[in-house]
Design a protein around this motif. Structure first.
Motif, mmCIF file in Angstrom:
data_model
loop_
_atom_site.group_PDB
_atom_site.id
_atom_site.type_symbol
_atom_site.label_atom_id
_atom_site.label_comp_id
_atom_site.label_asym_id
_atom_site.label_seq_id
_atom_site.Cartn_x
_atom_site.Cartn_y
_atom_site.Cartn_z
ATOM 1 N N ASN A 198 105.449 68.757 69.119
ATOM 2 C CA ASN A 198 105.832 70.848 69.077
ATOM 3 C C ASN A 198 106.866 71.180 69.201
ATOM 4 N N ALA A 199 107.375 70.412 69.981
ATOM 5 C CA ALA A 199 108.720 71.571 70.735
ATOM 6 C C ALA A 199 109.948 71.534 69.154
ATOM 7 N N GLU A 200 110.020 69.695 68.665
ATOM 8 C CA GLU A 200 110.847 69.674 67.743
ATOM 9 C C GLU A 200 110.534 70.613 66.048
ATOM 10 N N ILE A 201 108.892 70.656 66.033
ATOM 11 C CA ILE A 201 108.315 71.826 65.109
ATOM 12 C C ILE A 201 109.124 73.285 65.159
ATOM 13 N N ALA A 202 108.943 73.569 66.688
ATOM 14 C CA ALA A 202 109.477 74.978 67.326
ATOM 15 C C ALA A 202 111.192 74.812 66.773
ATOM 16 N N ALA A 203 111.641 73.718 67.134
ATOM 17 C CA ALA A 203 113.272 74.149 67.011
ATOM 18 C C ALA A 203 113.308 74.149 65.733
ATOM 19 N N SER A 204 112.773 73.380 64.183
ATOM 20 C CA SER A 204 112.737 73.431 63.503
ATOM 21 C C SER A 204 112.417 74.245 62.069
ATOM 22 N N GLU A 205 111.882 75.207 63.143
ATOM 23 C CA GLU A 205 110.895 76.614 62.347
ATOM 24 C C GLU A 205 111.559 77.508 63.334
ATOM 25 N N TYR A 206 112.183 77.842 63.739
ATOM 26 C CA TYR A 206 112.466 78.829 64.957
ATOM 27 C C TYR A 206 111.080 79.737 65.673
ATOM 28 N N LEU A 207 110.540 78.768 65.967
ATOM 29 C CA LEU A 207 108.904 79.428 66.609
ATOM 30 C C LEU A 207 109.039 78.896 67.776
ATOM 31 N N GLY A 208 108.079 78.984 68.419
ATOM 32 C CA GLY A 208 107.621 79.326 70.229
ATOM 33 C C GLY A 208 107.057 78.578 69.820
ATOM 34 N N GLU A 209 106.882 76.861 70.923
ATOM 35 C CA GLU A 209 105.937 76.449 71.252
ATOM 36 C C GLU A 209 104.145 77.001 70.385
ATOM 37 N N THR A 210 104.140 77.448 71.787
ATOM 38 C CA THR A 210 102.413 78.150 71.554
ATOM 39 C C THR A 210 102.420 79.006 70.293
ATOM 40 N N THR A 211 103.739 79.285 69.250
ATOM 41 C CA THR A 211 102.894 79.762 68.170
ATOM 42 C C THR A 211 103.076 78.274 66.902
ATOM 43 N N VAL A 212 103.671 77.814 67.324
ATOM 44 C CA VAL A 212 103.278 76.208 67.189
ATOM 45 C C VAL A 212 101.813 75.617 67.351
ATOM 46 N N LYS A 213 101.499 75.493 68.395
ATOM 47 C CA LYS A 213 100.337 75.194 69.041
ATOM 48 C C LYS A 213 99.377 76.125 68.519
ATOM 49 N N THR A 214 98.933 77.370 67.767
ATOM 50 C CA THR A 214 98.256 78.087 67.487
ATOM 51 C C THR A 214 98.315 77.788 65.843
ATOM 52 N N HIS A 215 99.456 77.782 65.164
ATOM 53 C CA HIS A 215 99.792 77.570 63.615
ATOM 54 C C HIS A 215 99.042 76.122 63.785
ATOM 55 N N LEU A 216 99.157 74.774 64.676
ATOM 56 C CA LEU A 216 98.802 73.891 64.275
ATOM 57 C C LEU A 216 96.660 73.618 64.220
ATOM 58 N N SER A 217 96.815 74.283 65.347
ATOM 59 C CA SER A 217 94.736 74.591 66.015
ATOM 60 C C SER A 217 94.270 74.825 64.273
ATOM 61 N N ARG A 218 95.313 76.211 63.537
ATOM 62 C CA ARG A 218 94.655 76.749 62.219
ATOM 63 C C ARG A 218 94.364 75.786 61.671
ATOM 64 N N VAL A 219 95.110 74.792 61.612
ATOM 65 C CA VAL A 219 95.166 74.490 60.254
ATOM 66 C C VAL A 219 94.170 72.892 60.005
ATOM 67 N N LEU A 220 94.050 72.604 61.789
ATOM 68 C CA LEU A 220 92.962 70.967 61.972
ATOM 69 C C LEU A 220 91.568 71.518 61.452
ATOM 70 N N GLY A 221 91.157 73.483 61.796
ATOM 71 C CA GLY A 221 90.568 74.007 61.920
ATOM 72 C C GLY A 221 90.057 73.798 60.703
ATOM 73 N N LYS A 222 90.830 74.496 59.723
ATOM 74 C CA LYS A 222 90.653 74.665 57.776
ATOM 75 C C LYS A 222 90.328 72.967 57.289
ATOM 76 N N LEU A 223 90.789 72.765 58.077
ATOM 77 C CA LEU A 223 90.547 70.886 57.279
ATOM 78 C C LEU A 223 89.517 70.338 57.509
ATOM 79 N N GLY A 224 88.861 70.934 58.977
ATOM 80 C CA GLY A 224 88.261 69.782 59.338
ATOM 81 C C GLY A 224 88.545 68.377 60.576
ATOM 82 N N LEU A 225 89.629 68.595 61.328
ATOM 83 C CA LEU A 225 90.641 67.520 61.497
ATOM 84 C C LEU A 225 90.167 67.632 62.918
#
Length: 222
Positions: free
Chosen positions: A177-204
């Motif tokens: 999450n920290a590496e993604i946040a640095a790469s995308e210029y996002l906060g780690e909390t935002t990355v966690k939120t996006h990742l949670s949505r990705v997992l939910g939409k894909l049923g993972l």
């Protein structure tokens, strides 16, 4: 803290004996029984109620994938806490192990892994986290980078936003999450939120299933 109850399913008697000795040597682990095939594994799970089950993939009677599905489904049906299932495989990149993860296993390790790694994996999945053998992770990510071509992505893939697909791609490459946040210029909390949505939409369920999802479908991650 109570000891972790560990059960083992494998058709090789010598291997079962060795793993039992390893488990019983640890003060925080208790050996909860073993089985030689998938059908016996289902009965063992119901009888012994282990916290973690080490499950071989290839076995007579019923393979580890089908046994995993049955064990988890029966626990849900009966309102029991299901065991965490850690698949044992001989190969770095085993499609059956990947299928077992899709069926609900918490990860997989190689049968010839160092004892310390296996013990650490047992404790890791008991805490609710997932494990994939390091070499296998690299192979899965490399296959996803090339585009596996196994089958097209399901309709749920189209529900992801452009940002969510970026997060998926980076997570599938193994970035934290920290590496993604640095790469995308996002906060780690935002990355966690996006990742949670990705997992939910894909049923993972977790990042392990996400990597396997990228591997199983034609989703290059470069």
């Amino acid at each position: 803290m109570s000891a972790i109850r560990v059960a083992l399913v494998d058709d090789q008697a010598l291997f079962r004996a060795g793993i039992r000795m390893l488990v019983e040597s640890q003060p925080d682990l208790v050996f909860a029984g073993d089985a030689a095939d998938g059908r016996a594994a289902i009965a063992l799970a119901e009888r012994s109620r282990p916290d973690v089950m080490l499950m071989d993939v290839r076995m007579p009677q019923l393979d580890g994938i089908a046994a995993t599905e049955r064990i988890l489904a029966e626990a849900e049906r009966d309102g029991r806490v299901p065991p965490r299932i850690l698949v044992l495989t001989t190969f770095d990149l085993d499609e059956n192990a990947a299928r077992a993860i899709r069926a609900g296993a918490s990860g997989f390790v190689l049968k010839d892994a160092e004892p310390e790694f296996l013990l650490a994996s047992i404790r890791t999945v008991h805490r609710g986290n997932a494990v994939i053998a390091a070499n296998a992770t690299r192979e899965l990510i490399a296959s996803a980078s090339r585009g596996s071509g196994r089958r097209p992505a399901p309709a749920a893939w189209s529900e992801l936003t452009a940002r969510e697909r970026d997060i998926f791609r980076l997570a599938a490459k193994g970035l934290s999450n920290a590496e993604i946040a640095a790469s995308e210029y996002l906060g780690e909390t935002t990355v966690k939120t996006h990742l949670s949505r990705v997992l939910g939409k894909l049923g993972l369920r977790d990042r392990v299933q996400l990597v396997v999802f990228a591997y199983e479908h034609d989703l290059p991650v470069d």
